[in-house]
Design a protein around this motif. Structure first.
Motif, short mmCIF file in Angstrom:
data_model
loop_
_atom_site.label_atom_id
_atom_site.label_comp_id
_atom_site.label_asym_id
_atom_site.label_seq_id
_atom_site.Cartn_x
_atom_site.Cartn_y
_atom_site.Cartn_z
N ASP A 1 0.84 -1.19 0.00
CA ASP A 1 0.00 0.00 0.00
C ASP A 1 0.88 1.25 0.00
O ASP A 1 1.28 1.74 1.07
N PRO A 2 1.22 1.78 -1.18
CA PRO A 2 2.12 2.95 -1.22
C PRO A 2 1.52 4.20 -0.61
O PRO A 2 2.25 5.13 -0.28
N THR A 3 0.22 4.25 -0.40
CA THR A 3 -0.40 5.44 0.19
C THR A 3 -0.05 5.60 1.66
O THR A 3 -0.26 6.67 2.24
N SER A 4 0.49 4.56 2.28
CA SER A 4 0.81 4.62 3.70
C SER A 4 2.24 5.07 3.97
O SER A 4 2.63 5.20 5.13
N VAL A 5 3.01 5.31 2.92
CA VAL A 5 4.44 5.61 3.09
C VAL A 5 4.64 6.90 3.87
O VAL A 5 5.44 6.97 4.81
N LEU A 6 3.92 7.97 3.51
CA LEU A 6 4.11 9.25 4.18
C LEU A 6 3.76 9.15 5.66
O LEU A 6 4.46 9.70 6.52
N ALA A 7 2.68 8.46 5.99
CA ALA A 7 2.29 8.29 7.39
C ALA A 7 3.34 7.49 8.16
O ALA A 7 3.51 7.69 9.37
N SER A 8 4.04 6.62 7.47
CA SER A 8 5.02 5.76 8.14
C SER A 8 6.27 6.52 8.58
O SER A 8 7.05 6.03 9.40
N LEU A 9 6.49 7.71 8.04
CA LEU A 9 7.70 8.46 8.36
C LEU A 9 7.76 8.86 9.83
O LEU A 9 8.85 9.08 10.36
N LYS A 10 6.62 8.96 10.50
CA LYS A 10 6.62 9.30 11.92
C LYS A 10 7.34 8.22 12.72
O LYS A 10 8.09 8.51 13.66
N TRP A 11 7.10 6.96 12.37
CA TRP A 11 7.79 5.86 13.06
C TRP A 11 9.29 5.97 12.84
O TRP A 11 10.08 5.74 13.76
N VAL A 12 9.70 6.30 11.62
CA VAL A 12 11.13 6.47 11.33
C VAL A 12 11.71 7.58 12.19
O VAL A 12 12.80 7.43 12.77
N GLN A 13 11.00 8.70 12.29
CA GLN A 13 11.43 9.81 13.15
C GLN A 13 11.68 9.34 14.58
O GLN A 13 12.68 9.71 15.21
N GLU A 14 10.78 8.53 15.09
CA GLU A 14 10.82 8.16 16.51
C GLU A 14 11.79 7.03 16.81
O GLU A 14 12.21 6.88 17.96
N ASN A 15 12.15 6.24 15.81
CA ASN A 15 12.88 5.01 16.12
C ASN A 15 14.25 4.86 15.47
O ASN A 15 14.99 3.94 15.83
N TRP A 16 14.63 5.71 14.51
CA TRP A 16 15.87 5.45 13.79
C TRP A 16 17.10 5.59 14.68
O TRP A 16 18.09 4.87 14.50
N ARG A 17 17.05 6.48 15.69
CA ARG A 17 18.22 6.65 16.55
C ARG A 17 18.42 5.44 17.46
O ARG A 17 19.56 4.99 17.67
N ALA A 18 17.33 4.88 17.99
CA ALA A 18 17.44 3.66 18.79
C ALA A 18 17.95 2.50 17.93
O ALA A 18 18.78 1.69 18.38
N ALA A 19 17.47 2.45 16.69
CA ALA A 19 17.94 1.41 15.78
C ALA A 19 19.43 1.58 15.47
O ALA A 19 20.18 0.61 15.38
N HIS A 20 19.86 2.85 15.34
CA HIS A 20 21.27 3.10 15.03
C HIS A 20 22.17 2.68 16.19
O HIS A 20 23.30 2.21 15.98
N LYS A 21 21.70 2.84 17.42
CA LYS A 21 22.48 2.38 18.57
C LYS A 21 22.67 0.87 18.52
O LYS A 21 23.76 0.35 18.81
#
Length: 295
Positions: free
Chosen positions: A147-167
């Protein structure tokens, strides 16, 4: 010294359409819309001696063929975020890895540049941009979101979690192996090699011991991902079946179908997302406690 050591890094992305607004990922990292079209030609340079016939001047080159890549978004890593190009590029590459993991596996990292991509054609003559092509290989097992229409909404999760993932990526060799195997798998031409790589990363997490490998790996993965009950048992059977495909591929007698490879991608993705959610790589003790319902 790299030419981009003293410049902001702009990573040109394909397959990600943003709205007009930029997305602040935090720590100075910005995801912004842009527009640029790149040709990736195979070019033959003419090095033969000049023609003696003045009516037949030799061309500088013959362009043999070209494909187009549309850059639709850029990931901006400011110079103050990391001290060198290598560190900024590693951060950009990881951010794209997380975008593929959560938002859309079809996102591509085509090129990095010293300037914003929408500015490249308008720079003055004495200001020459520096660019490096990155992902130029074809995808032999291309993945995409349903569902490509959900990509923009998914960016909030990336904002909140990429730093923890990077650790986790920086501190755990097991997490890094799983993340890199998942991220690189689309570009490997030999599907059996991809399957073995994905399962090697799961074995590194779920079976530090080599005894009774198939049952141990499948049981611990199921216990990690599902609570006790029928769903856990069903997942264990599915994982054990996939492990048979891995074993056949590892011993030079592959008998898997594309569906088995896709399910292996999905399984590694589930494991990575659970580790990011819990901000930890599971220990042997934790896995055994979950297996027996004691966690």
């Amino acid at each position: 010294m790299h030419p981009l050591d003293d410049a902001d890094l702009h990573a040109g992305l394909t397959g990600l359409e943003l709205a007009t607004d930029s997305v602040d990922l935090g720590d100075g990292v910005l995801l912004a819309p842009t527009h640029a079209k790149f040709l990736t030609p195979l070019t033959l340079v003419n090095t033969s001696p000049p023609s003696t016939d003045p009516l037949k001047p030799k061309p500088a080159f013959w362009q043999m063929g070209a494909s187009e890549k549309n850059i639709t978004a850029q990931l901006i890593i400011p110079r103050h975020v990391a001290k060198s190009f290598d560190e900024r590029f590693e951060l950009a590459r990881f951010a794209v890895l997380v975008l593929r993991l959560w938002s859309d596996p079809g996102i591509g990292l085509h090129v990095v540049s010293s300037h914003r991509f929408e500015e490249l054609c308008e720079l003055p003559g004495n200001d020459r941009p520096f660019m490096v092509p990155i992902e130029t290989r074809p995808r032999h097992f291309p993945l995409g979101t349903i569902d490509p229409t959900s990509v923009l909404a998914s960016l909030k999760w990336v904002q909140e979690n990429w730093r923890a993932a990077h650790k986790l990526y920086s501190s755990s060799t097991e997490f890094r192996l799983a993340a890199d195997s998942l991220d690189a798998g689309q570009f490997v031409p030999n599907h059996a090699l991809t399957l073995v790589s994905l399962w090697a990363s799961l074995e590194a997490i779920f079976s530090p011991s080599t005894s009774e490998l198939k049952f141990r790996v499948s049981a611990l993965i199921a216990a990690y991902l599902e609570p006790p009950g029928a769903k856990r048992l069903e997942l264990q059977k599915q994982v054990a079946s996939l492990y048979d495909m891995r074993s056949a591929a590892a011993h030079g007698k592959p008998r898997h179908e594309p569906e088995h490879l896709l399910k292996s991608f999905e399984l590694v993705r589930r494991v990575l997302l659970r580790m990011i959610h819990e901000a930890a790589v599971p220990t042997k003790e934790l896995l055994e406690r979950r297996l027996f319902g004691a966690a």
